[in-house]
Design an enzyme around this catalytic site. Structure first.
Site, PDB file in Angstrom:
ATOM      1  N   TYR A  13       0.805  -1.215   0.000  1.00 33.09           N
ATOM      2  CA  TYR A  13       0.000   0.000   0.000  1.00 33.09           C
ATOM      3  C   TYR A  13       0.842   1.271   0.000  1.00 33.09           C
ATOM      4  CZ  TYR A  13       1.427  -0.449   4.819  1.00 33.09           C
ATOM      5  OH  TYR A  13       2.185  -0.590   5.943  1.00 33.09           O
ATOM      6  N   GLY A  14       2.158   1.130   0.058  1.00 27.53           N
ATOM      7  CA  GLY A  14       3.033   2.295   0.142  1.00 27.53           C
ATOM      8  C   GLY A  14       4.142   2.219  -0.881  1.00 27.53           C
ATOM      9  N   SER A  15       5.362   2.390  -0.424  1.00 25.27           N
ATOM     10  CA  SER A  15       6.511   2.422  -1.335  1.00 25.27           C
ATOM     11  C   SER A  15       6.633   1.148  -2.166  1.00 25.27           C
ATOM     12  CB  SER A  15       7.805   2.665  -0.552  1.00 25.27           C
ATOM     13  OG  SER A  15       8.061   1.582   0.333  1.00 25.27           O
ATOM     14  N   LEU A  16       6.226   0.006  -1.612  1.00 27.25           N
ATOM     15  CA  LEU A  16       6.355  -1.260  -2.335  1.00 27.25           C
ATOM     16  C   LEU A  16       5.393  -1.388  -3.517  1.00 27.25           C
ATOM     17  CD1 LEU A  16       6.960  -3.663   0.671  1.00 27.25           C
ATOM     18  CD2 LEU A  16       8.581  -3.149  -1.183  1.00 27.25           C
ATOM     19  N   MET A  17       4.450  -0.464  -3.661  1.00 25.26           N
ATOM     20  CA  MET A  17       3.594  -0.466  -4.850  1.00 25.26           C
ATOM     21  C   MET A  17       4.388  -0.046  -6.092  1.00 25.26           C
ATOM     22  SD  MET A  17      -0.117   1.110  -3.767  1.00 25.26           S
ATOM     23  CE  MET A  17       0.496   2.760  -3.449  1.00 25.26           C
ATOM     24  N   GLU A  74      10.971  -4.113   5.830  1.00 20.91           N
ATOM     25  CA  GLU A  74       9.972  -3.401   6.625  1.00 20.91           C
ATOM     26  C   GLU A  74      10.486  -3.049   8.016  1.00 20.91           C
ATOM     27  OE1 GLU A  74       7.473  -1.965   5.580  1.00 20.91           O
ATOM     28  OE2 GLU A  74       6.808  -3.011   3.801  1.00 20.91           O
TER      29      GLU A  74
END
Length: 146
Positions: free
Chosen positions: A13-17, A81
Protein backbone atom coordinates in the site's frame (compact mmCIF):
# COMPACT_ATOMS: atom_id res chain seq x y z
CA UNK A 1 -4.87 -18.08 -5.92
CA UNK A 2 -1.75 -19.56 -4.35
CA UNK A 3 -1.61 -19.45 -0.58
CA UNK A 4 0.20 -22.06 1.45
CA UNK A 5 3.02 -22.30 3.99
CA UNK A 6 5.82 -21.61 1.52
CA UNK A 7 4.10 -18.91 -0.53
CA UNK A 8 2.07 -15.89 0.49
CA UNK A 9 -0.05 -13.25 -1.16
CA UNK A 10 1.13 -9.83 -0.05
CA UNK A 11 -0.93 -6.62 -0.06
CA UNK A 12 1.26 -3.54 -0.52
CA UNK A 13 0.00 0.00 0.00
CA UNK A 14 3.03 2.30 0.14
CA UNK A 15 6.51 2.42 -1.34
CA UNK A 16 6.36 -1.26 -2.33
CA UNK A 17 3.59 -0.47 -4.85
CA UNK A 18 6.31 1.14 -6.98
CA UNK A 19 8.31 -1.23 -9.17
CA UNK A 20 11.61 0.58 -8.48
CA UNK A 21 11.21 -0.17 -4.77
CA UNK A 22 9.68 -3.66 -5.11
CA UNK A 23 12.42 -4.82 -7.51
CA UNK A 24 15.07 -3.51 -5.12
CA UNK A 25 13.77 -5.83 -2.40
CA UNK A 26 12.63 -9.08 -4.04
CA UNK A 27 14.30 -11.21 -6.70
CA UNK A 28 11.36 -12.90 -8.43
CA UNK A 29 8.47 -11.76 -10.61
CA UNK A 30 4.94 -12.12 -9.21
CA UNK A 31 1.50 -11.42 -10.66
CA UNK A 32 0.17 -8.09 -9.34
CA UNK A 33 -3.41 -6.81 -9.19
CA UNK A 34 -5.16 -3.69 -7.94
CA UNK A 35 -6.75 -4.34 -4.54
CA UNK A 36 -8.47 -2.57 -1.66
CA UNK A 37 -8.23 -3.20 2.07
CA UNK A 38 -11.21 -2.16 4.18
CA UNK A 39 -10.99 -1.10 7.81
CA UNK A 40 -7.52 0.44 7.61
CA UNK A 41 -5.99 3.86 6.98
CA UNK A 42 -2.53 4.72 5.64
CA UNK A 43 -0.79 7.63 7.39
CA UNK A 44 2.55 9.34 6.80
CA UNK A 45 5.35 8.45 9.16
CA UNK A 46 6.58 11.70 10.73
CA UNK A 47 9.63 13.07 8.92
CA UNK A 48 9.62 10.24 6.35
CA UNK A 49 8.37 9.63 2.82
CA UNK A 50 6.67 6.30 3.56
CA UNK A 51 3.39 5.37 5.29
CA UNK A 52 2.24 3.22 8.15
CA UNK A 53 -1.00 1.22 8.05
CA UNK A 54 -3.31 1.06 11.06
CA UNK A 55 -6.82 -0.24 11.66
CA UNK A 56 -9.47 2.45 11.26
CA UNK A 57 -13.14 1.56 10.86
CA UNK A 58 -14.88 2.85 7.77
CA UNK A 59 -11.66 3.59 5.87
CA UNK A 60 -10.35 1.86 2.75
CA UNK A 61 -6.78 1.71 1.45
CA UNK A 62 -6.02 1.22 -2.24
CA UNK A 63 -2.98 -0.87 -3.08
CA UNK A 64 -1.74 -3.91 -4.95
CA UNK A 65 -1.81 -7.60 -4.11
CA UNK A 66 1.07 -9.75 -5.33
CA UNK A 67 0.44 -13.46 -5.54
CA UNK A 68 2.49 -16.47 -4.50
CA UNK A 69 5.47 -14.72 -2.91
CA UNK A 70 8.21 -17.23 -2.12
CA UNK A 71 9.67 -17.65 1.35
CA UNK A 72 13.05 -16.08 0.49
CA UNK A 73 11.33 -12.95 -0.79
CA UNK A 74 9.05 -12.84 2.28
CA UNK A 75 12.19 -12.84 4.43
CA UNK A 76 13.59 -9.98 2.33
CA UNK A 77 10.33 -8.05 2.75
CA UNK A 78 10.39 -8.65 6.53
CA UNK A 79 13.94 -7.27 6.69
CA UNK A 80 13.01 -4.30 4.52
CA UNK A 81 9.97 -3.40 6.63
CA UNK A 82 11.93 -3.56 9.88
CA UNK A 83 10.85 -3.26 13.49
CA UNK A 84 7.99 -0.77 13.00
CA UNK A 85 5.85 -3.27 11.10
CA UNK A 86 4.32 -6.68 11.69
CA UNK A 87 2.90 -8.97 9.02
CA UNK A 88 -0.81 -9.59 9.49
CA UNK A 89 -3.40 -11.73 7.70
CA UNK A 90 -6.05 -9.66 5.93
CA UNK A 91 -8.79 -10.06 3.34
CA UNK A 92 -8.50 -7.78 0.33
CA UNK A 93 -11.01 -6.94 -2.37
CA UNK A 94 -10.04 -7.21 -6.03
CA UNK A 95 -11.89 -5.86 -9.06
CA UNK A 96 -15.45 -7.07 -9.21
CA UNK A 97 -15.46 -7.37 -5.41
CA UNK A 98 -13.72 -10.75 -5.50
CA UNK A 99 -11.82 -11.36 -2.28
CA UNK A 100 -8.39 -12.82 -1.62
CA UNK A 101 -6.49 -13.76 1.51
CA UNK A 102 -3.20 -11.92 1.87
CA UNK A 103 -0.75 -10.61 4.40
CA UNK A 104 0.21 -6.98 4.83
CA UNK A 105 2.59 -4.98 6.97
CA UNK A 106 0.73 -3.14 9.75
CA UNK A 107 2.39 -0.48 11.92
CA UNK A 108 3.00 -1.84 15.43
CA UNK A 109 0.99 -0.20 18.22
CA UNK A 110 4.11 0.64 20.25
CA UNK A 111 5.37 2.86 17.40
CA UNK A 112 2.06 4.53 16.62
CA UNK A 113 3.33 7.82 18.07
CA UNK A 114 5.60 8.03 15.00
CA UNK A 115 2.60 8.38 12.68
CA UNK A 116 1.27 11.79 11.71
CA UNK A 117 -2.42 12.48 11.27
CA UNK A 118 -1.84 13.23 7.57
CA UNK A 119 -2.89 10.67 4.96
CA UNK A 120 -0.11 9.32 2.73
CA UNK A 121 -0.56 10.07 -0.97
CA UNK A 122 0.87 7.73 -3.62
CA UNK A 123 0.93 10.46 -6.29
CA UNK A 124 2.85 12.82 -3.99
CA UNK A 125 5.30 10.02 -3.21
CA UNK A 126 5.82 9.33 -6.94
CA UNK A 127 6.45 13.03 -7.67
CA UNK A 128 8.37 14.14 -4.58
CA UNK A 129 9.44 11.26 -2.38
CA UNK A 130 10.43 8.23 -4.47
CA UNK A 131 13.95 9.34 -5.42
CA UNK A 132 14.68 10.48 -1.87
CA UNK A 133 13.27 7.24 -0.45
CA UNK A 134 15.42 5.08 -2.74
CA UNK A 135 18.51 7.05 -1.69
CA UNK A 136 18.04 7.01 2.06
CA UNK A 137 15.60 4.40 3.40
CA UNK A 138 17.30 2.32 6.11
CA UNK A 139 15.44 -0.86 5.11
CA UNK A 140 17.65 -1.21 2.03
CA UNK A 141 20.69 -1.44 4.31
CA UNK A 142 19.22 -4.44 6.08
CA UNK A 143 18.72 -6.42 2.89
CA UNK A 144 21.67 -5.24 0.80
CA UNK A 145 24.23 -4.38 3.46
CA UNK A 146 24.57 -0.83 2.09
Amino acid sequence: MPYHSLMRNIFVYGSLMFDRVWCSVVTNYYPKYDARLDGYVRLRVKGEDYPGLIEFGGATVAGKVLLGIERADIEQLDQFEGAYYQRKNVTVRLNGNRVAQAETYVFRDEYRFLLSDKAWCAQEFREKGLVNFLARYQGFRHIHGR
